[in-house]
Design an enzyme around this catalytic site. Sequence first.
Site: not given
Length: 289
Positions: A155, A191, A249
Amino acid sequence: MADSENSTDVQFGGHSLVWAGDWSPESARFAASSASRAGYNFIEILVAEPEKVDPVMTKDLLEEFNLTATGCLVFNGDTDISSTDTSKVDAGLDRGRRAIDVVAAWGGTIIDGPITASLQPFEQPASKENRQNSVNALRDMADYAADKGVSLNMEIVNRYESNLMNTAKEGMVYLEEVDRPNVFIHLDTYHMNIEEDGMVEGVLAAGDRLGYVHVGESHRGYLGTGNVDFDAFFGALKQINYTGPIAFESFSSAVVDPALSDALRIWRNLWTDSDDLATKALAYMKERY
Ligand code: MN
């Protein structure tokens, strides 16, 4: 392949922290039954502390609720595979191998998460030695995982959580150094929203090396209520014909894993009703993919 055909193959999952803060038999049953009832195909189980996940219990649960599962691996300061302290690298490798064992034992094939270093704020950029230690350790983990039919999906996380790499492009350079066929890029819209040039370029940069996706809002709450341009993101996935797993998520102070929630700075209560959150998230993703 047409987009409509594409989407029928895609597996949608939910992170276990949407439902439960630990993987005790009671929590696991609650999470698996809830994920299944909401219509998800898989659940992403936190395996940062592999000894706390019973693979036999997990395998039985997955069968009972007709789910598959991926394993989310996280390292902390004491298990940092990018550390210059070899005892920490060794501890990280040990954690990584045990996480791979657990995932393989429940019949899983996928490890995801920030697996190139510890998840923590760093005060300086990574040194050459940090990077080389991380690359070496990841090769070791990749070979161990390959023997068990498991892939590693690294990730790409933001600058406040890693100093090794923060964009998909940087991830691809690192991937070339690692040079293992079972290592892939894992992108997360939360992100990407901080680090990438929009929601498209990173996906295109990863291309067929994109192995795993986290779909999360800019504040990690309900999809569609923050700043992430999900239409652009899913459009980019279509452009590369992405058929890998897509995992929702989300984190709230309502459901807490003490270590991970603190590492991710989950101070706010963004939701309380897991079922409502998960159901709406799946519908939101399916509308777009
Ligand atoms: Mn993520």
